[in-house]
Write an enzyme that holds these catalytic residues in place. Structure first.
Site, PDB file in Angstrom:
ATOM      1  N   ALA A  63       1.000  -1.025   0.036  1.00 33.18           N
ATOM      2  CA  ALA A  63       0.092   0.121  -0.118  1.00 33.18           C
ATOM      3  C   ALA A  63       0.827   1.363  -0.002  1.00 33.18           C
ATOM      4  O   ALA A  63       1.954   1.135   0.601  1.00 33.18           O
ATOM      5  CB  ALA A  63      -0.880  -0.066   1.005  1.00 33.18           C
ATOM      6  N   GLY A 107       1.065  -5.048   0.919  1.00 30.95           N
ATOM      7  CA  GLY A 107       0.087  -5.396  -0.047  1.00 30.95           C
ATOM      8  C   GLY A 107       0.759  -5.995  -1.251  1.00 30.95           C
ATOM      9  O   GLY A 107      -0.229  -6.890  -1.894  1.00 30.95           O
ATOM     10  N   GLU A 110       0.411  -9.525  -0.463  1.00 30.55           N
ATOM     11  CA  GLU A 110      -0.849  -9.951  -0.397  1.00 30.55           C
ATOM     12  C   GLU A 110      -1.563 -10.029  -1.764  1.00 30.55           C
ATOM     13  O   GLU A 110      -2.333 -11.077  -2.059  1.00 30.55           O
ATOM     14  CB  GLU A 110      -1.670  -8.842   0.319  1.00 30.55           C
ATOM     15  CG  GLU A 110      -1.533  -8.918   2.044  1.00 30.55           C
ATOM     16  CD  GLU A 110      -2.045  -7.696   2.448  1.00 30.55           C
ATOM     17  OE1 GLU A 110      -1.588  -6.655   2.393  1.00 30.55           O
ATOM     18  OE2 GLU A 110      -2.930  -8.046   3.644  1.00 30.55           O
ATOM     19  N   GLU A 130       4.071  -4.538   7.937  1.00 27.31           N
ATOM     20  CA  GLU A 130       3.115  -3.715   8.545  1.00 27.31           C
ATOM     21  C   GLU A 130       3.236  -3.424   9.980  1.00 27.31           C
ATOM     22  O   GLU A 130       2.971  -2.142  10.526  1.00 27.31           O
ATOM     23  CB  GLU A 130       1.607  -4.384   8.298  1.00 27.31           C
ATOM     24  CG  GLU A 130       1.046  -4.022   6.765  1.00 27.31           C
ATOM     25  CD  GLU A 130       1.599  -5.046   6.085  1.00 27.31           C
ATOM     26  OE1 GLU A 130       2.250  -5.901   6.369  1.00 27.31           O
ATOM     27  OE2 GLU A 130       0.920  -5.149   4.821  1.00 27.31           O
TER      28      GLU A 130
HETATM   29  N1  COA Z   1       4.437   3.541  -0.092  1.00 26.31           N
HETATM   30  C1  COA Z   1       4.945   4.770  -1.211  1.00 26.31           C
HETATM   31  N2  COA Z   1       6.005   4.839  -1.422  1.00 26.31           N
HETATM   32  C2  COA Z   1       7.122   3.968  -1.290  1.00 26.31           C
HETATM   33  C3  COA Z   1       6.739   2.688  -0.616  1.00 26.31           C
HETATM   34  C4  COA Z   1       5.409   2.392  -0.109  1.00 26.31           C
HETATM   35  N3  COA Z   1       5.039   1.379   0.375  1.00 26.31           N
HETATM   36  N4  COA Z   1       7.702   1.998  -0.511  1.00 26.31           N
HETATM   37  C5  COA Z   1       8.582   2.655  -1.240  1.00 26.31           C
HETATM   38  N5  COA Z   1       8.375   3.775  -1.757  1.00 26.31           N
HETATM   39  C6  COA Z   1       9.129   4.880  -2.199  1.00 26.31           C
HETATM   40  C7  COA Z   1       9.931   5.601  -1.392  1.00 26.31           C
HETATM   41  O1  COA Z   1       9.328   6.729  -0.684  1.00 26.31           O
HETATM   42  C8  COA Z   1      11.065   6.242  -2.445  1.00 26.31           C
HETATM   43  O2  COA Z   1      10.366   7.255  -2.897  1.00 26.31           O
HETATM   44  P1  COA Z   1      11.353   8.831  -3.233  1.00 26.31           P
HETATM   45  O3  COA Z   1      12.562   8.427  -4.021  1.00 26.31           O
HETATM   46  O4  COA Z   1      10.173   9.507  -3.778  1.00 26.31           O
HETATM   47  O5  COA Z   1      11.650   9.088  -1.708  1.00 26.31           O
HETATM   48  C9  COA Z   1      11.074   5.128  -3.503  1.00 26.31           C
HETATM   49  O6  COA Z   1       9.742   4.108  -3.343  1.00 26.31           O
HETATM   50  C10 COA Z   1      12.153   4.297  -3.361  1.00 26.31           C
HETATM   51  O7  COA Z   1      12.276   3.472  -2.140  1.00 26.31           O
HETATM   52  P2  COA Z   1      13.535   3.720  -1.205  1.00 26.31           P
HETATM   53  O8  COA Z   1      13.083   3.471   0.478  1.00 26.31           O
HETATM   54  O9  COA Z   1      14.298   5.014  -1.547  1.00 26.31           O
HETATM   55  O10 COA Z   1      14.289   2.296  -1.529  1.00 26.31           O
HETATM   56  P3  COA Z   1      15.256   1.538  -0.908  1.00 26.31           P
HETATM   57  O11 COA Z   1      15.900   0.626  -1.812  1.00 26.31           O
HETATM   58  O12 COA Z   1      16.408   2.417  -0.010  1.00 26.31           O
HETATM   59  O13 COA Z   1      14.241   0.702   0.101  1.00 26.31           O
HETATM   60  C11 COA Z   1      12.296  -0.947   0.451  1.00 26.31           C
HETATM   61  C12 COA Z   1      13.433  -0.018  -0.536  1.00 26.31           C
HETATM   62  C13 COA Z   1      11.331  -1.788  -0.095  1.00 26.31           C
HETATM   63  C14 COA Z   1      13.010  -1.658   1.525  1.00 26.31           C
HETATM   64  C15 COA Z   1      11.848   0.471   1.447  1.00 26.31           C
HETATM   65  O14 COA Z   1      11.364   1.190   0.308  1.00 26.31           O
HETATM   66  C16 COA Z   1      10.762   0.089   2.263  1.00 26.31           C
HETATM   67  O15 COA Z   1      10.832  -0.371   3.198  1.00 26.31           O
HETATM   68  N6  COA Z   1       9.205   0.585   1.748  1.00 26.31           N
HETATM   69  C17 COA Z   1       8.204   0.326   2.741  1.00 26.31           C
HETATM   70  C18 COA Z   1       7.748  -1.097   2.400  1.00 26.31           C
HETATM   71  C19 COA Z   1       6.513  -1.129   3.147  1.00 26.31           C
HETATM   72  O16 COA Z   1       6.432  -0.920   4.428  1.00 26.31           O
HETATM   73  N7  COA Z   1       5.260  -1.628   2.656  1.00 26.31           N
HETATM   74  C20 COA Z   1       4.127  -2.062   3.585  1.00 26.31           C
HETATM   75  C21 COA Z   1       3.049  -0.733   3.561  1.00 26.31           C
HETATM   76  S1  COA Z   1       1.481  -1.170   4.435  1.00 26.31           S
END
Ligand code: COA
Length: 256
Positions: A63, A107, A110, A130
């Site tokens: 999400a 998600g 999911e 989450e």
């Molecule tokens: N929602 C919105 N944007 C997201 C996102 C999410 N779930 N996950 C990543 N992004 C965005 C980041 O904000 C970033 O955008 P920006 O460049 O405008 O700041 C871009 O995607 C790249 O992510 P980034 O975190 O810089 O990459 P990374 O390689 O350092 O890390 C992840 C990758 C996947 C480990 C990390 O992004 C992460 O933990 N994301 C959240 C995942 C999550 O918690 N999902 C469950 C949501 S309920």
């Protein structure tokens, strides 16, 4: 487009397409995916769906934390705001394959869990982060994950938020197959072609029996199986399948 939808022969391809946000699911993605799935469901020429993400880094990171998570709070207590229809299944009795090409988190995982078969690239990562955000999965993750992998492993993933890699996902039965990233789509297509070979109505009934039966008693499940078979024996494809076997030729199924 937040979701790219295309048809190739009997296979529909759904591509989550927000690479700038690692294919995070926003409202537009949900709407476009639902619309595409409804088209897929009602197009009799399409037998199998493959869902993947744009780019090499992510299937989907779940999400959209900026736009979707605040809605969880806004919609609190409204019964109709429950999981979006795509996660409730759409009565979509056609096989779905997830081709997981990188992160499948929250998600994103999911969506993969709502598919029947998961094929992973070697660089795929699966997790339910989450709890690290102060919530639990809201699109079926707490329900489907322990139905698909052993409960102790599901508990570890759901309680710690720590992801597992593709090899571990294969070991616990979360994915059917792990392949090199360059071979992911051809592996998913190969699987789709195998599923397209048998009688289409029988394949759909097999999915319906499997999923609806999972929450019933064995007896009720077998009654459902009988109802579906009572229908299948009236189809042209059943005649064709039996005749082809007896005359030692390949069947030519029409999905009728
Ligand atoms: N929602 C919105 N944007 C997201 C996102 C999410 N779930 N996950 C990543 N992004 C965005 C980041 O904000 C970033 O955008 P920006 O460049 O405008 O700041 C871009 O995607 C790249 O992510 P980034 O975190 O810089 O990459 P990374 O390689 O350092 O890390 C992840 C990758 C996947 C480990 C990390 O992004 C992460 O933990 N994301 C959240 C995942 C999550 O918690 N999902 C469950 C949501 S309920």
């Amino acid at each position: 487009m937040a979701v790219d939808y295309r048809k190739e022969g009997k296979v529909a391809f759904f591509t989550l397409n927000r690479p700038e946000a690692l294919n995070a699911i926003d409202a537009k993605s949900l709407e476009e995916l639902s619309r595409a799935l409804i088209d897929f469901k009602s197009d009799d020429n399409l037998l199998v769906g493959i869902i993947t993400g744009t780019g090499e880094r992510a299937f989907s990171v779940g999400a959209d934390i900026r736009s979707i998570l605040p809605q969880f709070k806004e919609n609190k207590g409204k019964p109709w705001s429950g999981p979006p229809t795509i996660f409730r299944g759409l009565d979509l009795w056609k096989p779905m394959i997830a081709a997981v090409n990188g992160y499948a988190l929250g998600g994103g995982l999911e969506i993969a869990l709502a598919c029947d078969i998961r094929i992973a690239a070697e660089n795929a990562t699966f997790g339910m982060p989450e709890v690290t955000l102060g919530i639990i999965p809201g699109w079926g993750g707490t329900q489907r994950l322990p139905r698909i992998i052993p409960q102790a492993k599901a508990a570890e993933m759901l309680f710690t938020g720590k992801p597992i890699d593709a090899r571990e996902a294969y070991r616990v039965g979360l994915v059917n197959k792990v392949v090199r990233p360059a071979e992911l789509m051809s592996a998913a297509q190969e699987m789709a072609e195998l599923i397209c070979r048998p009688a289409p109505l029988a394949v759909r009934a097999a999915k319906q029996a499997m999923l609806l039966g999972a929450d019933r008693s064995l007896e009720d499940g077998m009654a459902l199986e009988k109802t579906l078979n009572d229908y299948l024996v009236t189809t042209e494809d059943f005649e064709e399948g039996s005749n082809a076997f007896l005359s030692k030729r390949k069947p030519d199924f029409k999905g009728k």
